[in-house]
Design a protein around this motif. Structure first.
Motif, PDB file in Angstrom:
ATOM      1  N   ARG A 158     -28.104   3.967  72.411  1.00  0.00           N
ATOM      2  CA  ARG A 158     -26.913   4.214  71.929  1.00  0.00           C
ATOM      3  C   ARG A 158     -25.836   5.270  72.701  1.00  0.00           C
ATOM      4  N   SER A 159     -24.699   4.971  72.837  1.00  0.00           N
ATOM      5  CA  SER A 159     -23.638   5.451  73.763  1.00  0.00           C
ATOM      6  C   SER A 159     -22.818   6.218  72.724  1.00  0.00           C
ATOM      7  N   ASP A 209     -20.297  13.422  77.354  1.00  0.00           N
ATOM      8  CA  ASP A 209     -20.821  11.939  76.896  1.00  0.00           C
ATOM      9  C   ASP A 209     -22.248  12.195  76.348  1.00  0.00           C
ATOM     10  N   ALA A 210     -22.638  11.410  75.502  1.00  0.00           N
ATOM     11  CA  ALA A 210     -24.085  11.417  74.933  1.00  0.00           C
ATOM     12  C   ALA A 210     -24.432  10.176  74.794  1.00  0.00           C
ATOM     13  N   PHE A 211     -26.188  10.188  75.312  1.00  0.00           N
ATOM     14  CA  PHE A 211     -26.630   9.041  75.130  1.00  0.00           C
ATOM     15  C   PHE A 211     -27.978   9.135  74.636  1.00  0.00           C
ATOM     16  N   LEU A 212     -28.285   8.325  73.479  1.00  0.00           N
ATOM     17  CA  LEU A 212     -29.626   8.411  72.897  1.00  0.00           C
ATOM     18  C   LEU A 212     -30.276   7.387  73.782  1.00  0.00           C
ATOM     19  N   LEU A 264     -21.990   2.770  82.465  1.00  0.00           N
ATOM     20  CA  LEU A 264     -22.426   3.569  81.276  1.00  0.00           C
ATOM     21  C   LEU A 264     -21.617   3.237  79.948  1.00  0.00           C
ATOM     22  N   LYS A 265     -20.322   2.378  80.241  1.00  0.00           N
ATOM     23  CA  LYS A 265     -19.322   2.071  79.549  1.00  0.00           C
ATOM     24  C   LYS A 265     -19.932   0.859  78.342  1.00  0.00           C
ATOM     25  N   PRO A 266     -19.717   0.832  77.103  1.00  0.00           N
ATOM     26  CA  PRO A 266     -20.008  -0.566  76.406  1.00  0.00           C
ATOM     27  C   PRO A 266     -19.296  -1.879  77.091  1.00  0.00           C
TER      28      PRO A 266
END
Length: 142
Positions: free
Chosen positions: A48-49, A66-69, A92-94
């Motif tokens: 999830r971003s 920015d955070a990335f699980l 990295l963007k949806p």
């Protein structure tokens, strides 16, 4: 009666135009991810971003990230990667449609963490469950 409609309209407008809500992450309160000594890079999969894509003020103690699980592919560890004060790459963007081979390089890991990091991580996500890593994510296929 007309004033009631105007009141509700102003309330709705005020709520819809309210500033973004940020979540403050204090790295000293979280466990850090232990980098495997024998690895120069690790492959990850983003679960999830939380893209903020904001510039940092270099004079402030608070930094945007920015955070990335993410899941580390080899160990299956779930970690929270914070990309502090870095440009958000398109991959990295949806809805990115290109090929992905996401890695973290040991040379891109931040050794010193800011005191406070502002993100837009969902309030329901319990961040204390995950190990923290401040780093850049690279796409080897791009």
């Amino acid at each position: 009666m007309k004033y009631i409609y105007i009141f509700y309209l102003l309330c709705f407008w005020g709520i819809s135009c309210s500033p973004e809500k940020y979540r403050i992450v204090k790295p000293e309160t979280l466990n850090k991810y232990s980098w495997p000594n024998d690895k120069g890079q690790v492959e990850i999969t983003i679960i999830r971003s939380f893209i903020l894509d904001k510039e940092c003020d270099i004079t402030s103690d608070r930094k945007y990230a920015d955070a990335f699980l993410s899941k580390v592919n080899d160990s299956q560890d779930t970690i929270l990667i914070l990309s502090v004060c870095r440009k958000t790459f398109d991959f990295l963007k949806p809805k990115y449609n290109g090929p992905l081979w996401l890695v973290i390089d040991s040379s891109n890991i931040e050794a010193i963490y800011p005191k406070e990091i502002l993100t837009n991580i969902d309030e329901l996500l319990v961040i204390k469950r995950y190990k923290l890593l401040c780093s850049e994510i690279n796409n080897l296929k791009d």
